[in-house]
Design a protein around this motif. Structure first.
Motif, short mmCIF file in Angstrom:
data_model
loop_
_atom_site.label_atom_id
_atom_site.label_comp_id
_atom_site.label_asym_id
_atom_site.label_seq_id
_atom_site.Cartn_x
_atom_site.Cartn_y
_atom_site.Cartn_z
N SER A 81 0.85 -1.19 0.00
CA SER A 81 0.00 0.00 0.00
C SER A 81 0.88 1.23 0.00
CB SER A 81 -0.90 0.04 1.24
OG SER A 81 -1.97 -0.84 1.12
N ALA A 82 0.30 2.34 -0.43
CA ALA A 82 1.01 3.60 -0.41
C ALA A 82 0.02 4.70 -0.03
CB ALA A 82 1.64 3.89 -1.77
N GLY A 83 0.53 5.71 0.67
CA GLY A 83 -0.36 6.78 1.10
C GLY A 83 0.36 8.08 1.38
N ALA A 127 -7.74 2.27 14.93
CA ALA A 127 -8.70 2.28 13.81
C ALA A 127 -8.54 3.51 12.92
CB ALA A 127 -10.13 2.22 14.36
N TRP A 128 -7.52 4.31 13.16
CA TRP A 128 -7.25 5.50 12.35
C TRP A 128 -6.02 5.23 11.50
CZ3 TRP A 128 -10.22 10.05 12.49
CH2 TRP A 128 -11.24 10.04 13.44
N THR A 129 -6.01 5.77 10.29
CA THR A 129 -4.96 5.47 9.32
C THR A 129 -4.66 6.69 8.46
OG1 THR A 129 -4.37 3.96 7.50
CG2 THR A 129 -6.68 4.62 7.65
N ILE A 130 -3.52 6.64 7.79
CA ILE A 130 -3.27 7.63 6.74
C ILE A 130 -4.12 7.21 5.54
CG2 ILE A 130 -0.93 8.04 7.60
CD1 ILE A 130 0.09 6.56 5.08
N PRO A 131 -4.53 8.14 4.69
CA PRO A 131 -5.22 7.75 3.46
C PRO A 131 -4.25 6.97 2.58
CG PRO A 131 -5.56 10.08 3.93
CD PRO A 131 -4.50 9.59 4.87
#
Length: 161
Positions: free
Chosen positions: A12-14, A44-48
Protein backbone atom coordinates in the motif's frame (compact mmCIF):
# COMPACT_ATOMS: atom_id res chain seq x y z
CA UNK A 1 10.61 -3.60 -0.49
CA UNK A 2 11.14 -6.66 1.65
CA UNK A 3 11.12 -10.20 0.26
CA UNK A 4 8.06 -11.12 2.32
CA UNK A 5 6.08 -8.16 0.94
CA UNK A 6 7.04 -9.16 -2.59
CA UNK A 7 6.01 -12.73 -1.88
CA UNK A 8 2.56 -11.88 -0.53
CA UNK A 9 2.16 -8.98 -2.97
CA UNK A 10 0.40 -6.80 -0.43
CA UNK A 11 1.69 -3.27 -0.81
CA UNK A 12 0.00 0.00 0.00
CA UNK A 13 1.01 3.60 -0.41
CA UNK A 14 -0.36 6.78 1.10
CA UNK A 15 0.02 10.44 1.95
CA UNK A 16 0.24 11.86 5.46
CA UNK A 17 -0.85 15.49 5.47
CA UNK A 18 0.56 17.68 8.21
CA UNK A 19 0.15 21.28 9.24
CA UNK A 20 1.89 23.54 11.71
CA UNK A 21 -0.02 24.87 14.69
CA UNK A 22 2.41 27.20 16.38
CA UNK A 23 5.43 25.14 17.42
CA UNK A 24 3.60 21.81 17.01
CA UNK A 25 2.41 19.65 14.14
CA UNK A 26 -0.98 18.15 13.44
CA UNK A 27 -1.59 15.22 11.09
CA UNK A 28 -4.69 14.28 9.11
CA UNK A 29 -5.97 10.76 9.77
CA UNK A 30 -9.05 8.88 8.65
CA UNK A 31 -11.14 6.44 10.72
CA UNK A 32 -11.53 3.19 8.80
CA UNK A 33 -15.10 2.63 7.65
CA UNK A 34 -17.15 -0.52 7.79
CA UNK A 35 -18.47 -2.73 10.53
CA UNK A 36 -15.13 -4.02 11.85
CA UNK A 37 -14.00 -0.59 13.06
CA UNK A 38 -17.34 1.05 13.89
CA UNK A 39 -16.90 0.78 17.66
CA UNK A 40 -13.11 1.10 17.77
CA UNK A 41 -11.00 4.17 18.17
CA UNK A 42 -7.48 3.06 19.15
CA UNK A 43 -5.83 1.40 16.17
CA UNK A 44 -8.70 2.28 13.81
CA UNK A 45 -7.25 5.50 12.35
CA UNK A 46 -4.96 5.47 9.32
CA UNK A 47 -3.27 7.63 6.74
CA UNK A 48 -5.22 7.75 3.46
CA UNK A 49 -3.67 4.83 1.60
CA UNK A 50 -4.41 1.83 -0.54
CA UNK A 51 -3.02 -1.17 -2.34
CA UNK A 52 -1.25 -1.13 -5.67
CA UNK A 53 0.26 -3.66 -8.05
CA UNK A 54 3.29 -4.03 -10.26
CA UNK A 55 1.92 -1.72 -12.96
CA UNK A 56 1.90 1.37 -10.73
CA UNK A 57 4.53 3.21 -8.69
CA UNK A 58 4.04 3.70 -4.97
CA UNK A 59 3.98 7.48 -5.48
CA UNK A 60 1.27 7.28 -8.15
CA UNK A 61 -0.74 4.90 -5.95
CA UNK A 62 -0.44 7.22 -2.94
CA UNK A 63 -1.87 10.12 -4.94
CA UNK A 64 -4.60 7.99 -6.53
CA UNK A 65 -5.65 6.55 -3.17
CA UNK A 66 -5.78 10.00 -1.59
CA UNK A 67 -8.26 11.05 -4.27
CA UNK A 68 -10.28 7.82 -3.98
CA UNK A 69 -10.47 7.80 -0.19
CA UNK A 70 -11.04 11.51 0.41
CA UNK A 71 -12.71 12.59 -2.83
CA UNK A 72 -10.24 15.47 -3.12
CA UNK A 73 -7.19 16.11 -5.26
CA UNK A 74 -3.93 15.35 -3.47
CA UNK A 75 -2.20 18.56 -2.46
CA UNK A 76 0.83 19.94 -4.20
CA UNK A 77 3.93 20.63 -2.19
CA UNK A 78 7.20 19.05 -1.18
CA UNK A 79 6.74 15.34 -0.57
CA UNK A 80 8.85 14.15 2.36
CA UNK A 81 9.57 10.42 2.01
CA UNK A 82 8.68 8.57 5.23
CA UNK A 83 9.81 5.15 4.05
CA UNK A 84 8.03 1.88 4.72
CA UNK A 85 6.42 0.11 7.65
CA UNK A 86 5.15 -3.45 7.88
CA UNK A 87 1.69 -3.83 9.38
CA UNK A 88 0.68 -6.80 11.51
CA UNK A 89 -0.86 -8.72 8.59
CA UNK A 90 2.36 -8.42 6.57
CA UNK A 91 1.28 -5.58 4.28
CA UNK A 92 4.08 -3.10 3.58
CA UNK A 93 2.97 0.54 3.52
CA UNK A 94 5.04 3.30 1.89
CA UNK A 95 4.21 6.91 2.76
CA UNK A 96 5.10 10.51 2.06
CA UNK A 97 4.29 13.56 4.17
CA UNK A 98 3.05 16.76 2.57
CA UNK A 99 2.45 20.02 4.39
CA UNK A 100 -1.06 21.20 3.55
CA UNK A 101 -4.28 22.29 5.20
CA UNK A 102 -7.52 20.55 4.41
CA UNK A 103 -11.02 21.03 5.81
CA UNK A 104 -12.31 17.60 6.93
CA UNK A 105 -15.84 18.80 6.10
CA UNK A 106 -14.83 18.91 2.41
CA UNK A 107 -14.07 15.18 2.32
CA UNK A 108 -16.36 13.01 0.18
CA UNK A 109 -15.17 9.49 1.03
CA UNK A 110 -14.99 6.69 -1.47
CA UNK A 111 -16.88 3.49 -0.71
CA UNK A 112 -16.39 -0.27 -0.81
CA UNK A 113 -18.84 -3.18 -0.93
CA UNK A 114 -18.80 -6.28 1.19
CA UNK A 115 -21.13 -9.01 2.35
CA UNK A 116 -22.62 -7.94 5.68
CA UNK A 117 -23.49 -9.56 7.92
CA UNK A 118 -21.10 -12.34 6.96
CA UNK A 119 -22.87 -15.30 5.45
CA UNK A 120 -26.08 -13.32 4.84
CA UNK A 121 -25.65 -13.05 1.08
CA UNK A 122 -26.44 -9.31 1.32
CA UNK A 123 -23.95 -6.84 -0.11
CA UNK A 124 -23.66 -3.49 1.65
CA UNK A 125 -21.71 -0.38 0.84
CA UNK A 126 -19.51 1.34 3.43
CA UNK A 127 -17.30 4.46 3.33
CA UNK A 128 -13.56 3.81 3.03
CA UNK A 129 -13.08 6.36 5.81
CA UNK A 130 -16.09 7.30 7.90
CA UNK A 131 -14.42 10.26 9.66
CA UNK A 132 -11.42 12.44 8.92
CA UNK A 133 -9.79 14.58 11.58
CA UNK A 134 -6.67 16.53 12.50
CA UNK A 135 -4.69 15.19 15.48
CA UNK A 136 -1.72 16.47 17.42
CA UNK A 137 1.21 14.06 17.11
CA UNK A 138 0.85 12.68 20.66
CA UNK A 139 -2.88 12.04 20.32
CA UNK A 140 -2.36 10.56 16.84
CA UNK A 141 -0.03 7.96 18.39
CA UNK A 142 -2.89 6.71 20.56
CA UNK A 143 -5.31 6.09 17.68
CA UNK A 144 -3.26 5.31 14.55
CA UNK A 145 -2.69 1.74 13.33
CA UNK A 146 0.29 0.75 15.49
CA UNK A 147 2.78 0.14 12.66
CA UNK A 148 1.96 3.51 11.10
CA UNK A 149 3.19 5.28 14.25
CA UNK A 150 6.60 4.90 12.62
CA UNK A 151 5.52 7.50 10.07
CA UNK A 152 4.78 9.94 12.91
CA UNK A 153 8.26 9.33 14.32
CA UNK A 154 9.87 9.98 10.95
CA UNK A 155 7.81 13.13 10.39
CA UNK A 156 8.90 14.40 13.80
CA UNK A 157 12.55 13.59 13.02
CA UNK A 158 12.25 15.47 9.73
CA UNK A 159 10.75 18.51 11.44
CA UNK A 160 13.57 18.59 14.00
CA UNK A 161 16.13 19.20 11.24
Amino acid sequence: MTAKAKANGRRSAGLLLFRRTGAAYEVLLGHMGGPFFARRDAGAWTIPKGEYGDGETAWDAARREFREELGLAPPDGEAVPLGEVRQTGGKVVTAWAIEADLDPAAVVPGTFRMEWPRGSGRMREFPELDRVRWFGIDEARTVIVSAQAGFLDRLTEHSDR
